[in-house]
Design a protein around this motif. Structure first.
Motif, PDB file in Angstrom:
ATOM      1  N   THR A 177      -0.450  19.248   4.307  1.00 61.34           N
ATOM      2  CA  THR A 177      -0.005  19.917   5.534  1.00 61.34           C
ATOM      3  C   THR A 177      -0.279  21.406   5.359  1.00 61.34           C
ATOM      4  O   THR A 177      -0.016  21.984   4.305  1.00 61.34           O
ATOM      5  CB  THR A 177       1.482  19.628   5.814  1.00 61.34           C
ATOM      6  N   GLN A 178      -0.834  22.014   6.390  1.00 59.15           N
ATOM      7  CA  GLN A 178      -1.283  23.405   6.292  1.00 59.15           C
ATOM      8  C   GLN A 178      -0.136  24.376   6.540  1.00 59.15           C
ATOM      9  O   GLN A 178       0.617  24.238   7.516  1.00 59.15           O
ATOM     10  CB  GLN A 178      -2.398  23.665   7.306  1.00 59.15           C
ATOM     11  N   VAL A 179      -0.031  25.354   5.660  1.00 60.91           N
ATOM     12  CA  VAL A 179       0.921  26.458   5.825  1.00 60.91           C
ATOM     13  C   VAL A 179       0.123  27.750   5.922  1.00 60.91           C
ATOM     14  O   VAL A 179      -0.697  28.034   5.039  1.00 60.91           O
ATOM     15  CB  VAL A 179       1.912  26.525   4.644  1.00 60.91           C
ATOM     16  N   THR A 180       0.356  28.497   6.981  1.00 63.72           N
ATOM     17  CA  THR A 180      -0.337  29.769   7.170  1.00 63.72           C
ATOM     18  C   THR A 180       0.700  30.860   7.386  1.00 63.72           C
ATOM     19  O   THR A 180       1.538  30.753   8.286  1.00 63.72           O
ATOM     20  CB  THR A 180      -1.277  29.706   8.383  1.00 63.72           C
ATOM     21  N   VAL A 181       0.632  31.885   6.550  1.00 58.87           N
ATOM     22  CA  VAL A 181       1.583  32.991   6.616  1.00 58.87           C
ATOM     23  C   VAL A 181       0.812  34.252   7.005  1.00 58.87           C
ATOM     24  O   VAL A 181      -0.098  34.669   6.284  1.00 58.87           O
ATOM     25  CB  VAL A 181       2.305  33.192   5.276  1.00 58.87           C
ATOM     26  N   SER A 182       1.192  34.832   8.117  1.00 65.23           N
ATOM     27  CA  SER A 182       0.511  36.037   8.589  1.00 65.23           C
ATOM     28  C   SER A 182       1.282  37.275   8.158  1.00 65.23           C
ATOM     29  O   SER A 182       2.506  37.260   8.030  1.00 65.23           O
ATOM     30  CB  SER A 182       0.380  36.005  10.102  1.00 65.23           C
ATOM     31  N   GLN A 190       0.844  -1.186   0.000  1.00 67.64           N
ATOM     32  CA  GLN A 190       0.000   0.000   0.000  1.00 67.64           C
ATOM     33  C   GLN A 190       0.885   1.244   0.000  1.00 67.64           C
ATOM     34  O   GLN A 190       1.793   1.373   0.806  1.00 67.64           O
ATOM     35  CB  GLN A 190      -0.904   0.011   1.232  1.00 67.64           C
ATOM     36  N   VAL A 191       0.586   2.150  -0.920  1.00 67.19           N
ATOM     37  CA  VAL A 191       1.374   3.375  -1.018  1.00 67.19           C
ATOM     38  C   VAL A 191       0.926   4.371   0.048  1.00 67.19           C
ATOM     39  O   VAL A 191      -0.270   4.595   0.241  1.00 67.19           O
ATOM     40  CB  VAL A 191       1.224   4.002  -2.408  1.00 67.19           C
ATOM     41  N   GLN A 192       1.905   4.942   0.738  1.00 61.27           N
ATOM     42  CA  GLN A 192       1.617   5.996   1.715  1.00 61.27           C
ATOM     43  C   GLN A 192       2.467   7.211   1.398  1.00 61.27           C
ATOM     44  O   GLN A 192       3.670   7.088   1.156  1.00 61.27           O
ATOM     45  CB  GLN A 192       1.892   5.510   3.128  1.00 61.27           C
ATOM     46  N   VAL A 193       1.807   8.368   1.421  1.00 62.60           N
ATOM     47  CA  VAL A 193       2.474   9.644   1.184  1.00 62.60           C
ATOM     48  C   VAL A 193       2.101  10.553   2.350  1.00 62.60           C
ATOM     49  O   VAL A 193       0.928  10.865   2.534  1.00 62.60           O
ATOM     50  CB  VAL A 193       2.020  10.269  -0.155  1.00 62.60           C
ATOM     51  N   VAL A 194       3.097  10.958   3.122  1.00 56.32           N
ATOM     52  CA  VAL A 194       2.807  11.704   4.345  1.00 56.32           C
ATOM     53  C   VAL A 194       3.631  12.979   4.393  1.00 56.32           C
ATOM     54  O   VAL A 194       4.860  12.937   4.401  1.00 56.32           O
ATOM     55  CB  VAL A 194       3.108  10.857   5.599  1.00 56.32           C
ATOM     56  N   GLU A 195       2.922  14.104   4.416  1.00 49.72           N
ATOM     57  CA  GLU A 195       3.585  15.408   4.484  1.00 49.72           C
ATOM     58  C   GLU A 195       3.680  15.874   5.935  1.00 49.72           C
ATOM     59  O   GLU A 195       2.749  15.659   6.724  1.00 49.72           O
ATOM     60  CB  GLU A 195       2.806  16.470   3.700  1.00 49.72           C
ATOM     61  N   THR A 196       4.767  16.529   6.256  1.00 49.25           N
ATOM     62  CA  THR A 196       4.949  17.147   7.567  1.00 49.25           C
ATOM     63  C   THR A 196       5.656  18.479   7.392  1.00 49.25           C
ATOM     64  O   THR A 196       6.200  18.770   6.312  1.00 49.25           O
ATOM     65  CB  THR A 196       5.798  16.258   8.502  1.00 49.25           C
ATOM     66  N   GLY A 197       5.638  19.272   8.443  1.00 52.93           N
ATOM     67  CA  GLY A 197       6.412  20.501   8.449  1.00 52.93           C
ATOM     68  C   GLY A 197       5.614  21.785   8.309  1.00 52.93           C
ATOM     69  O   GLY A 197       6.173  22.875   8.403  1.00 52.93           O
ATOM     70  N   GLY A 198       4.323  21.659   8.082  1.00 52.41           N
ATOM     71  CA  GLY A 198       3.518  22.866   7.967  1.00 52.41           C
ATOM     72  C   GLY A 198       3.405  23.584   9.304  1.00 52.41           C
ATOM     73  O   GLY A 198       3.795  23.069  10.346  1.00 52.41           O
ATOM     74  N   GLY A 199       2.860  24.791   9.252  1.00 53.00           N
ATOM     75  CA  GLY A 199       2.681  25.551  10.479  1.00 53.00           C
ATOM     76  C   GLY A 199       2.370  26.993  10.173  1.00 53.00           C
ATOM     77  O   GLY A 199       2.028  27.340   9.036  1.00 53.00           O
ATOM     78  N   MET A 200       2.468  27.809  11.211  1.00 57.88           N
ATOM     79  CA  MET A 200       2.208  29.236  11.066  1.00 57.88           C
ATOM     80  C   MET A 200       3.514  29.991  11.121  1.00 57.88           C
ATOM     81  O   MET A 200       4.380  29.695  11.960  1.00 57.88           O
ATOM     82  CB  MET A 200       1.273  29.707  12.170  1.00 57.88           C
ATOM     83  N   VAL A 201       3.651  30.977  10.258  1.00 54.64           N
ATOM     84  CA  VAL A 201       4.879  31.758  10.205  1.00 54.64           C
ATOM     85  C   VAL A 201       4.533  33.177   9.775  1.00 54.64           C
ATOM     86  O   VAL A 201       3.519  33.389   9.090  1.00 54.64           O
ATOM     87  CB  VAL A 201       5.892  31.108   9.241  1.00 54.64           C
ATOM     88  N   GLN A 202       5.341  34.124  10.164  1.00 56.25           N
ATOM     89  CA  GLN A 202       5.122  35.502   9.740  1.00 56.25           C
ATOM     90  C   GLN A 202       5.679  35.715   8.334  1.00 56.25           C
ATOM     91  O   GLN A 202       6.588  34.996   7.905  1.00 56.25           O
ATOM     92  CB  GLN A 202       5.785  36.463  10.710  1.00 56.25           C
ATOM     93  N   ALA A 203       5.139  36.679   7.657  1.00 59.04           N
ATOM     94  CA  ALA A 203       5.625  37.025   6.322  1.00 59.04           C
ATOM     95  C   ALA A 203       7.125  37.300   6.381  1.00 59.04           C
ATOM     96  O   ALA A 203       7.614  37.938   7.309  1.00 59.04           O
ATOM     97  CB  ALA A 203       4.891  38.238   5.788  1.00 59.04           C
ATOM     98  N   GLY A 204       7.818  36.767   5.391  1.00 62.86           N
ATOM     99  CA  GLY A 204       9.268  36.889   5.359  1.00 62.86           C
ATOM    100  C   GLY A 204       9.991  35.721   5.979  1.00 62.86           C
ATOM    101  O   GLY A 204      11.208  35.577   5.812  1.00 62.86           O
ATOM    102  N   GLY A 205       9.246  34.872   6.666  1.00 60.86           N
ATOM    103  CA  GLY A 205       9.847  33.726   7.325  1.00 60.86           C
ATOM    104  C   GLY A 205      10.029  32.536   6.396  1.00 60.86           C
ATOM    105  O   GLY A 205       9.759  32.618   5.198  1.00 60.86           O
ATOM    106  N   SER A 206      10.465  31.438   7.005  1.00 61.94           N
ATOM    107  CA  SER A 206      10.765  30.225   6.238  1.00 61.94           C
ATOM    108  C   SER A 206      10.135  29.002   6.887  1.00 61.94           C
ATOM    109  O   SER A 206       9.904  28.981   8.100  1.00 61.94           O
ATOM    110  CB  SER A 206      12.281  30.002   6.154  1.00 61.94           C
ATOM    111  N   LEU A 207       9.866  28.016   6.058  1.00 63.74           N
ATOM    112  CA  LEU A 207       9.412  26.714   6.528  1.00 63.74           C
ATOM    113  C   LEU A 207      10.017  25.654   5.625  1.00 63.74           C
ATOM    114  O   LEU A 207      10.316  25.915   4.456  1.00 63.74           O
ATOM    115  CB  LEU A 207       7.895  26.596   6.464  1.00 63.74           C
ATOM    116  N   ILE A 208      10.162  24.451   6.177  1.00 66.36           N
ATOM    117  CA  ILE A 208      10.601  23.313   5.378  1.00 66.36           C
ATOM    118  C   ILE A 208       9.524  22.237   5.467  1.00 66.36           C
ATOM    119  O   ILE A 208       9.174  21.777   6.555  1.00 66.36           O
ATOM    120  CB  ILE A 208      11.937  22.738   5.879  1.00 66.36           C
ATOM    121  N   LEU A 209       8.996  21.868   4.321  1.00 62.06           N
ATOM    122  CA  LEU A 209       8.034  20.775   4.246  1.00 62.06           C
ATOM    123  C   LEU A 209       8.761  19.495   3.845  1.00 62.06           C
ATOM    124  O   LEU A 209       9.652  19.517   2.990  1.00 62.06           O
ATOM    125  CB  LEU A 209       6.943  21.068   3.226  1.00 62.06           C
ATOM    126  N   SER A 210       8.348  18.406   4.451  1.00 61.94           N
ATOM    127  CA  SER A 210       8.895  17.099   4.091  1.00 61.94           C
ATOM    128  C   SER A 210       7.770  16.165   3.685  1.00 61.94           C
ATOM    129  O   SER A 210       6.630  16.312   4.132  1.00 61.94           O
ATOM    130  CB  SER A 210       9.658  16.495   5.269  1.00 61.94           C
TER     131      SER A 210
END
Length: 125
Positions: free
Chosen positions: A119-124, A1-21
């Motif tokens: 995975t949810q990414v929210t940029v304020s 069975q194929v599984q695809v799992v994203e992680t690393g989302g979150g809340m960050v301020q404009a100009g910031g960085s995130l890494i999704l895996s």
């Protein structure tokens, strides 16, 4: 069975960085091209980036070019999206996807066979 799992989302301020895996199992990862898509509330899902199975070829949407970097580690069955200089317009659910064996254009959802739950990414501002 194929599984695809994203992680690393979150809340960050404009100009910031995130890494999704994205961790993939149940398929031979190094034989699949991979992509990242995103969907903002009230909008259609759109392609963000693509990487070929060897990692030698990448594509980006115009909206993220120069700010996002896609990469993969075939030894770890992992796809990564480094997101820098984030903007409020980048707010969306981000999805990892494996492109089907028959190819298709990189930025079309129809070209991809396996999808994660997102995975949810929210940029304020």
């Amino acid at each position: 069975q194929v599984q695809v799992v994203e992680t690393g989302g979150g809340m960050v301020q404009a100009g910031g960085s995130l890494i999704l895996s994205c961790k993939v199992s149940g398929l031979t990862f190094d034989t699949y091209d991979m992509g990242w898509f995103r969907q903002a509330p009230g909008k259609e899902r759109e392609a963000v980036s693509y990487i070929s199975r060897t990692g030698r070829t990448t594509h980006y949407s115009d909206s993220v070019k120069g700010r996002f970097t896609i990469s993969r580690d075939n030894a770890k069955n992992t796809l990564t999206l480094q997101m820098n200089t984030l903007k409020p317009d980048d707010t969306a659910m981000y999805y990892c996807a494996a492109r089907g064996r028959f190819g298709g254009i990189w930025n079309s959802e129809a070209s991809y066979s396996y999808w994660g739950q997102g995975t949810q990414v929210t940029v304020s501002s």
